[in-house]
Design an enzyme around this catalytic site. Sequence first.
Site, short mmCIF file in Angstrom:
data_model
loop_
_atom_site.label_atom_id
_atom_site.label_comp_id
_atom_site.label_asym_id
_atom_site.label_seq_id
_atom_site.Cartn_x
_atom_site.Cartn_y
_atom_site.Cartn_z
N GLY A 1 -18.56 196.73 83.88
CA GLY A 1 -19.45 197.20 82.80
C GLY A 1 -19.39 196.23 81.64
O GLY A 1 -18.55 196.38 80.76
N LEU A 2 -20.28 195.23 81.67
CA LEU A 2 -20.20 194.18 80.66
C LEU A 2 -21.21 194.40 79.52
O LEU A 2 -21.85 193.46 79.05
CB LEU A 2 -20.37 192.80 81.30
CG LEU A 2 -19.32 192.48 82.39
CD1 LEU A 2 -19.58 191.11 83.02
CD2 LEU A 2 -17.90 192.52 81.81
N ALA B 1 -20.23 207.56 80.56
CA ALA B 1 -19.54 208.71 81.16
C ALA B 1 -20.53 209.48 82.04
O ALA B 1 -21.74 209.44 81.82
CB ALA B 1 -19.01 209.62 80.06
N LYS C 1 -8.58 211.82 73.44
CA LYS C 1 -9.73 211.10 72.86
C LYS C 1 -10.83 212.09 72.48
O LYS C 1 -11.51 211.93 71.47
CB LYS C 1 -10.26 210.06 73.86
CG LYS C 1 -11.51 209.31 73.38
CD LYS C 1 -11.27 208.58 72.07
CE LYS C 1 -12.34 207.64 71.62
NZ LYS C 1 -13.73 207.98 71.69
N HIS D 1 -9.80 213.55 69.28
CA HIS D 1 -10.00 212.49 68.27
C HIS D 1 -11.45 212.54 67.79
O HIS D 1 -11.74 212.50 66.60
CB HIS D 1 -9.66 211.12 68.89
CG HIS D 1 -10.19 209.94 68.12
ND1 HIS D 1 -11.52 209.58 68.11
CD2 HIS D 1 -9.56 209.06 67.28
CE1 HIS D 1 -11.69 208.52 67.34
NE2 HIS D 1 -10.51 208.19 66.82
N ASN D 2 -12.37 212.64 68.74
CA ASN D 2 -13.78 212.65 68.36
C ASN D 2 -14.17 213.93 67.62
O ASN D 2 -15.01 213.89 66.72
CB ASN D 2 -14.67 212.47 69.60
CG ASN D 2 -14.70 211.02 70.05
OD1 ASN D 2 -13.78 210.26 69.79
ND2 ASN D 2 -15.75 210.64 70.75
#
Length: 469
Positions: free
Chosen positions: A11-12, A78, A184, A187-188
């Site tokens: 995934g660039l 996701a 995470k 966190h969000n």
Amino acid sequence: MADTYDFGLVGLGVMGRNFILNVADNGFTAYGNDLDQEKVNALIEEGGDPSKVNATTEVSDFVNALSTPRKIMLLVPAGKVVDIVIESLLPHLDKGDIIIDGGNSFFTDTDRREGYLQEKGINFFGAGVSGGAKGARKGPSIMPGGSREAYQYVKPIFEAVSAKYKGEPCVAYLGPKSAGNYVKMVHNGIEYGLMQLTSEIYDLLKKAGGLTNEELHQTYAAWNSGRLQSFLVEITSEIFAQKDDLGDGHLVDKILDKAKQKGTGKWTSQNAMDLGIPVPTIDIAVSMREISALKAERIKADELYGRPKPESVVKDTLVSLSEKALYFSFIMTYAQGMHQLADASKEYGYELQLGEIAKIWRAGCIIRAALLADITEAFQADGNLQNLLLSPSFVSKVQETVSAARELVSYGATNGIPLPGLSNALTYFDAYTSGRLPLNLIQAQRDYFGSHTYERLDQEGIFHTEWED
Ligand code: 6PG
């Protein structure tokens, strides 16, 4: 060049490209993979030296170029894409290889993938990565969860690329299964709360204090030099200084007031409800994004209902009260998020160390803040701390600032300026610190209409009363 690269990344896009270049900057060789030839070419060009950073569109070439056990990170959207990429990698992998999902995957998806891959002998990590594109390039906060044994292979790379707080890496093994994605997610949720609070204080300063964008810029910049020092306060101050390059004035005034969301804040709220842990400041931050989306209805309603003209206030007093109220409500938001983590840890068997989590949030991530150094100390001092508000080190911080929150909430209510995050933070505090709440009445009502029974203060046991007799 078979078998030589230390780290692989699928995934660039912006995040992936930046992360892989960060890996290479830290002395590891890295190989990228993307279906898009242009992205592959762009990485090879930016990497400069293909013996250090290389890339391909071919999955088998990609996998074969990696040293074993292979460490392959996915930075893809996701959802389904993660499963598709995993399936494309699987035929080429060997037992003991490691796949790391660096996206904001829902934690139950991570558990499912971990179980599925475990059967095939592949280690799977859900690793939250925070800090946006710049963080990925210069040092993000990384929240990995998965197999403790397999983490030793990933650890040197993650510790090298992560942000550093006073030399300490902002990454740590957090726990088994989906612990990393869960942390995470929360966190969000905290991120949503802090963003809501900074935006409503902006509203208040503008509508009640008449602060110009230049004054707002200076105010938030000054706050960022004090105890409110944080990434979000810092970028907020910079946002107020940004001129509009498509017209006159400041850009912030031209931006449509409808906030989008990808779902992590909502998941935090939904899961907190499932756990039975109150996170009202996060809940209302999600609801406010939903209310903001109703722009056309809001405009109609605005015309139907008058609203009081804000009473004038002394600017300096308002700024000083706002600083205190923001600090107070930031504490409440972190307290709620940490409380959720403590409970989730028990429920899902994560064995989270809250002090360790606060520690890796001190730099690199979106919610990084000076306050996190104090939060780290509070949880390190007491590993079983149920709620930040019960830490003796937070009592004076809260006592010194709560009255400013009271004053502003009452000003907002009287003058029709919505301060839902701040008022929820205050209500949370008042309720959590009330030894006696009126919920005895709710128990009586439940028993009255539904024979749901109640407990008593003065006697053990379960009671029911025939109220109508
Ligand atoms: C981070 C952020 C990031 C998130 C954005 C957008 O830690 O770097 O949390 O992961 O994707 O903040 O989130 P919303 O689109 O839901 O606002």
